[in-house]
Design an enzyme around this catalytic site. Structure first.
Site, short mmCIF file in Angstrom:
data_model
loop_
_atom_site.label_atom_id
_atom_site.label_comp_id
_atom_site.label_asym_id
_atom_site.label_seq_id
_atom_site.Cartn_x
_atom_site.Cartn_y
_atom_site.Cartn_z
N CYS A 132 -22.20 -39.77 53.68
CA CYS A 132 -21.60 -41.06 53.31
C CYS A 132 -22.27 -42.22 54.04
CB CYS A 132 -20.10 -41.03 53.61
SG CYS A 132 -19.30 -42.60 53.27
N CYS A 135 -19.87 -44.97 55.12
CA CYS A 135 -19.08 -44.68 56.33
C CYS A 135 -19.96 -44.72 57.58
CB CYS A 135 -18.47 -43.27 56.26
SG CYS A 135 -17.84 -42.81 54.66
N ASP A 136 -21.15 -44.15 57.51
CA ASP A 136 -21.93 -43.90 58.73
C ASP A 136 -23.21 -44.71 58.85
OD1 ASP A 136 -20.04 -41.98 59.40
OD2 ASP A 136 -21.08 -40.44 58.25
#
Ligand code: NAP
Length: 311
Positions: A132, A135-136
């Site tokens: 992701c 997200c990261d």
């Protein structure tokens, strides 16, 4: 006994679209969600291909879906389904904490990211290995990263990362992409995205965090190592359908087989979205599946004499 007219398992676009329609049909509806409503869209930075909305964030779109479903009376509960059993009235759905009773079910459990299975992937998960970018990605600002895969997910991830990272490698096992044309054009036009064609990942290297990847060119057999800080694996999805066996017929890859009306092989169990066999796995097609499944549930309940017919 408290019996729902329908329980929708999964609160992504397909499940919530179904809930809007079963709610409006005044069928007592429960949406049963494992972790958080919104499905994969919660991990989606932006959406620009949902007709009628020029551009929005995935999470924001899903908040509206949920609000709309609840406005029409859909209830929401959290729990992971462990078992699904037919009983005299319909079905029992067993989660870790509760047993729910329902006349019908819509399965909208979606799919999960596939793992590539190379050494280092498991060991360095969360330490530079991710599925992701939204997200990261921010952890790897101004660094070098790689995305594995050649589909819509891989290119979407790479296009997001190009604005954050110094260099993005797309490592793809063939010399042709399967991603939609507009994503290909954007990725190819980006000065800091490079393609490693005909290349497979053999190992993700690092002690406490990712430091490089070992790759092999499948045409030449040449092996090389690329120094980088993160690897985003985007090689497709597997269906979240394990709990349906052996009650419902699945295809050879585990996706749920269904009619055009979204009926599965089990009476009163319908399906919608990414978990359905032959789905195009788009937000819009999932919504269409959800609406179809909801209308089929209503008809099935009527035809089975479980709710009064409208006319
Ligand atoms: P996908 O379309 O199945 O693509 C998976 C990619 O990973 C393919 O390029 C495949 O290579 C590669 N791959 C598969 N297994 C591999 C392995 N073991 N090692 C190396 N590479 C491997 O999956 P996806 O990109 O996750 O997309 C899934 C669905 O979601 C699609 O229907 C897509 O349209 C949809 N989606 C849409 C959007 C959007 O609308 N913007 C965004 C994301 C996803 P080959 O090409 O050689 O098979």
């Amino acid at each position: 006994m408290d019996i729902y007219k329908t329980i929708i398992i999964g609160g992504g676009p397909a499940g919530l679209a179904a809930a809007i329609y079963t709610g409006r049909a005044r069928l007592r509806t429960l949406v049963l969600e494992k972790v958080a409503t919104g499905g994969q869209l919660l991990l989606t930075d932006y959406v620009e291909n949902y007709p009628g909305i020029l551009q929005t964030e995935g999470g924001r779109l899903m908040e509206t879906f949920l609000e709309q479903a609840q406005k029409f009376g859909a209830e929401l509960a959290y729990g992971e389904v462990h078992d699904l059993r037919p009983n005299a009235d319909g079905y029992e759905i067993v989660t870790g904490e509760e047993t729910y009773h329902t006349l019908s079910i819509i399965v909208a459990t979606g799919s999960s990211h596939r793992h590539i299975g190379v050494p280092g992937e498991k060991e360095l998960w969360g330490k530079g290995v991710s599925v992701c970018a939204t997200c990261d990605g921010a952890f790897f600002k101004d660094q070098i990263v790689a995305v594995i895969g050649g589909g819509d997910s891989a290119l979407t991830e790479a296009i997001f990362l190009k604005n954050l990272c110094r260099q993005v490698y797309i490592i793809h096992r063939r010399d042709e992409l399967r991603a939609e044309q507009i994503l290909q054009e954007r990725a190819i036009a980006a000065s800091n995205i490079s393609f490693c064609w005909n290349t497979v990942l053999e190992e993700i290297v690092g002690e406490k965090e990712v430091t490089s990847v070992r790759v092999k060119n499948v045409k030449t057999g040449e092996r090389s190592e690329i120094a980088l800080s993160a690897v985003f694996v985007a090689i497709g999805m597997t269906p979240n359908s394990g709990f349906l066996r052996p009650l419902v017929k699945l295809d050879e890859n585990g996706f749920v087989l269904a009619t055009h009306q979204m009926a599965t092989s089990a009476p009163g169990i319908f399906v919608a979205g990414d978990v359905r066999s032959a789905s195009y796995r788009q937000i819009a097609t999932s919504v269409g599946d959800g609406v179809t499944a909801a209308m089929s549930v209503e008809l099935w309940l009527e035809n089975s004499g479980l709710i009064p017919a409208l006319k």
